[in-house]
Structure formats: structure tokens, C-alpha cells
Design a protein around this motif. Sequence first.
Motif, PDB file in Angstrom:
ATOM      1  N   TRP A 211      -7.962   4.854  15.671  1.00 53.44           N
ATOM      2  CA  TRP A 211      -8.813   3.663  15.676  1.00 53.44           C
ATOM      3  C   TRP A 211      -8.432   2.195  15.023  1.00 53.44           C
ATOM      4  N   VAL A 212      -7.519   2.329  13.930  1.00 59.74           N
ATOM      5  CA  VAL A 212      -7.028   1.197  13.186  1.00 59.74           C
ATOM      6  C   VAL A 212      -6.080   0.641  14.076  1.00 59.74           C
ATOM      7  N   TRP A 213      -5.188   1.504  14.969  1.00 57.32           N
ATOM      8  CA  TRP A 213      -4.140   1.043  15.920  1.00 57.32           C
ATOM      9  C   TRP A 213      -4.603   0.428  17.083  1.00 57.32           C
ATOM     10  N   VAL A 214      -5.917   0.887  17.670  1.00 55.12           N
ATOM     11  CA  VAL A 214      -6.519   0.168  18.549  1.00 55.12           C
ATOM     12  C   VAL A 214      -7.276  -1.083  18.172  1.00 55.12           C
ATOM     13  N   GLU A 215      -7.917  -1.255  17.097  1.00 57.74           N
ATOM     14  CA  GLU A 215      -8.447  -2.311  16.441  1.00 57.74           C
ATOM     15  C   GLU A 215      -7.224  -3.531  16.104  1.00 57.74           C
ATOM     16  N   THR A 216      -6.293  -2.913  15.805  1.00 51.04           N
ATOM     17  CA  THR A 216      -5.163  -4.097  15.365  1.00 51.04           C
ATOM     18  C   THR A 216      -4.178  -4.277  16.815  1.00 51.04           C
ATOM     19  N   LEU A 217      -4.352  -3.677  17.995  1.00 52.29           N
ATOM     20  CA  LEU A 217      -3.427  -3.644  18.932  1.00 52.29           C
ATOM     21  C   LEU A 217      -1.792  -3.526  18.264  1.00 52.29           C
ATOM     22  N   SER A 218      -1.704  -3.006  17.207  1.00 48.05           N
ATOM     23  CA  SER A 218      -0.482  -2.712  16.463  1.00 48.05           C
ATOM     24  C   SER A 218      -0.268  -1.391  15.881  1.00 48.05           C
TER      25      SER A 218
ATOM     26  N   ILE B 250      -0.138  -0.943  10.588  1.00 49.33           N
ATOM     27  CA  ILE B 250      -1.043  -0.544   9.521  1.00 49.33           C
ATOM     28  C   ILE B 250      -0.805   1.206   9.761  1.00 49.33           C
ATOM     29  N   LYS B 251       0.108   1.611   8.863  1.00 52.07           N
ATOM     30  CA  LYS B 251       0.555   3.169   8.846  1.00 52.07           C
ATOM     31  C   LYS B 251      -0.410   4.063   8.132  1.00 52.07           C
ATOM     32  N   ASP B 252      -1.120   3.454   7.199  1.00 49.96           N
ATOM     33  CA  ASP B 252      -2.354   4.200   6.637  1.00 49.96           C
ATOM     34  C   ASP B 252      -3.324   3.316   6.063  1.00 49.96           C
ATOM     35  N   SER B 253      -4.433   3.482   6.637  1.00 49.80           N
ATOM     36  CA  SER B 253      -5.542   2.589   5.903  1.00 49.80           C
ATOM     37  C   SER B 253      -6.640   3.050   4.948  1.00 49.80           C
ATOM     38  N   MET B 254      -6.458   4.440   4.544  1.00 47.09           N
ATOM     39  CA  MET B 254      -7.200   5.107   3.707  1.00 47.09           C
ATOM     40  C   MET B 254      -6.797   5.174   2.193  1.00 47.09           C
ATOM     41  N   CYS B 255      -5.455   4.879   1.858  1.00 48.44           N
ATOM     42  CA  CYS B 255      -5.005   5.125   0.735  1.00 48.44           C
ATOM     43  C   CYS B 255      -5.641   4.078  -0.382  1.00 48.44           C
ATOM     44  N   GLY B 256      -6.122   4.413  -1.216  1.00 53.24           N
ATOM     45  CA  GLY B 256      -6.734   3.519  -2.430  1.00 53.24           C
ATOM     46  C   GLY B 256      -5.731   3.132  -3.489  1.00 53.24           C
TER      47      GLY B 256
ATOM     48  N   SER C  57       1.002  -1.247   0.019  1.00 55.21           N
ATOM     49  CA  SER C  57      -0.001   0.053   0.045  1.00 55.21           C
ATOM     50  C   SER C  57       0.928   1.329   0.096  1.00 55.21           C
ATOM     51  N   GLY C  58       0.232   2.231  -0.616  1.00 58.89           N
ATOM     52  CA  GLY C  58       0.935   3.761  -0.694  1.00 58.89           C
ATOM     53  C   GLY C  58       0.595   4.350   0.663  1.00 58.89           C
ATOM     54  N   GLN C  59       1.762   4.996   1.189  1.00 57.98           N
ATOM     55  CA  GLN C  59       1.683   5.831   2.475  1.00 57.98           C
ATOM     56  C   GLN C  59       1.633   7.195   2.013  1.00 57.98           C
ATOM     57  N   PRO C  60       0.551   8.084   1.945  1.00 56.41           N
ATOM     58  CA  PRO C  60       0.584   9.196   1.274  1.00 56.41           C
ATOM     59  C   PRO C  60       1.416  10.249   1.700  1.00 56.41           C
ATOM     60  N   VAL C  61       2.032  11.035   0.766  1.00 58.86           N
ATOM     61  CA  VAL C  61       2.679  12.099   1.141  1.00 58.86           C
ATOM     62  C   VAL C  61       2.097  13.468   0.368  1.00 58.86           C
ATOM     63  N   TYR C  62       1.369  14.173   1.317  1.00 59.67           N
ATOM     64  CA  TYR C  62       0.724  15.099   0.587  1.00 59.67           C
ATOM     65  C   TYR C  62       1.204  16.380   0.063  1.00 59.67           C
ATOM     66  N   ASP C  63       0.861  17.236  -0.707  1.00 55.07           N
ATOM     67  CA  ASP C  63       1.318  18.870  -0.835  1.00 55.07           C
ATOM     68  C   ASP C  63      -0.014  19.468  -0.416  1.00 55.07           C
ATOM     69  N   GLU C  64       0.251  20.973  -0.676  1.00 55.40           N
ATOM     70  CA  GLU C  64      -0.774  21.771  -0.094  1.00 55.40           C
ATOM     71  C   GLU C  64      -2.110  21.661  -0.582  1.00 55.40           C
ATOM     72  N   SER C  65      -2.331  20.755  -1.734  1.00 57.21           N
ATOM     73  CA  SER C  65      -3.650  20.802  -2.036  1.00 57.21           C
ATOM     74  C   SER C  65      -4.661  19.926  -1.397  1.00 57.21           C
ATOM     75  N   VAL C  66      -4.064  19.012  -0.403  1.00 55.20           N
ATOM     76  CA  VAL C  66      -5.039  18.419   0.578  1.00 55.20           C
ATOM     77  C   VAL C  66      -5.926  19.377   1.556  1.00 55.20           C
ATOM     78  N   PRO C  67      -7.153  18.933   1.331  1.00 56.95           N
ATOM     79  CA  PRO C  67      -7.996  19.512   2.427  1.00 56.95           C
ATOM     80  C   PRO C  67      -7.510  19.115   3.741  1.00 56.95           C
ATOM     81  N   LYS C  68      -7.556  20.426   4.677  1.00 59.24           N
ATOM     82  CA  LYS C  68      -7.125  20.078   5.993  1.00 59.24           C
ATOM     83  C   LYS C  68      -8.086  19.192   6.776  1.00 59.24           C
TER      84      LYS C  68
END
Length: 247
Positions: free
Chosen positions: A138-145, A148-154, A115-126
Amino acid sequence: MSYCIIIPNYNHRSVIADVLADLSQLQLPIVMVNDGSDPAISAYFETLTAQFSCLTLVTHSENQGKGAAVQTGLRTAQKMGCSHAIQVDADGQHQLRDVAHLLQLSEQQPNCVISGQPVYDESVPKHRLYSRYITHFWVWVETLSFAIKDSMCGFRVYPVDATVALLDTVSLGKRMDFDIEILVRLYWRGVGTVFFPTQVIYPEDGISHFRPLEDNIAISWMHTRLFFGMLVRSPMLLLRKVRGYGN
């Protein structure tokens, strides 16, 4: 190992021909799932199949959500005999030159999601940036780990058989909750995720299909289910940490 590319697409027309032109240079099968787009745009998608011989178009009669489109693409990939599927967005957010790196990492670790781990520029909405950190927690809680560094990158590679086996046994979210939930549930099953940094941009004329009320409710309900699922699995998850699996 055999690869294909999956593109979920709901009304993204402006840059899809450019995306397909770039991806076709990889000489891999491309499955684009038309998730109930408007009639005129659906007709345009049909013309692309003549322009790109590598393209297979699968159409939902009505919009079901990004997650449902990816699930359809994964099942199609399995029927095509592909061992791995690369998920790419249709709106031009992803750096397609990084697909070669995705493939390299996948060949090195074929049983993992890459999976990609996003690096954003200034275009990303805050507000999107801040919401990602809430989801990370919440993902860290759900995996106790912290594995998973980013769970939203498609922008990912899935091992097809392991992923479809999960789809056959659990009903996953069909919209924006899918990208998050599938990584957590694959982690529970012992399928790890390998991350690499990749630039993600938000085009000025980009179309967002995120529904603030409905999707936030769906994501909150998903995190509730995953939290209680973690409680049931916590002895197993803690044992895996002791044995050195995950971070």
C-alpha cells in the motif's frame, strides 16, 4: 547539525536502563516520553533522570499512543534547538551499535530521513512479518514509487524542522499508524528516506502494545486516506518519477 535521541515509552521497564546506558555513551541529549505509564513504572522513570544526566523525561498524563509520544519528542527536540532527532524503541529491539551508522548517513544526507530496514531472525512473529508486506504494497501505491523500502521500522533519524512543519499542518495518526503515515507524507513533500539494513529482534519477554482490532482499523483508515491523497497528488508524483526523483 545537532542531534538528540527520542524514546517513546509506555510501560517498558525491563531493559530501559540498559538502553539508556548504551545510548548515553554517545553523549547526546536523550528525550524519553513517558506515554502515560503505570504509576509505579512512572516513578521508576523519574529515578533514571538522576542516573543519566543526559536524560530529559517528558510525561503524558494519560496514554496517547506511540505516534503521539514521538510527536511530543520531535517538538521537544525542536525547542531544544536540535536539527535532527533519532527515534529508538524502548524495548531493546534495535541494534544500538547501528546508531553510529545512522548518524554517518544523516550527516551525508541531512535533508533526508534515515531509516533502518529490518533484518529479522527467527524471533519475529510470522503474522507481523506478513502484515509488513501488505503495508509495503500500500505504501508503494500511495507514493507511486518503490523508494520507501520499509515504513514500519521505528529506528530512524528525522530532520526536525521539516518534520515538525508537517506536524503543524496535518493531523497524523497517534498510534501504530504514525510510523507509516509520516514517511508517506514526508515523501509527498519531497523529503526522501535513505535505508540501511539493521537487525531487529523480538525479545521473548517483550511487551507488545499493538491492539489487533483497534490498530488494524486505524491503519486501514490511514491507508484509505493516503490512497485518495495519492490520487490528488498523482500528476506531481508521476512528474517526479519522470525527472528521476524516487524509484
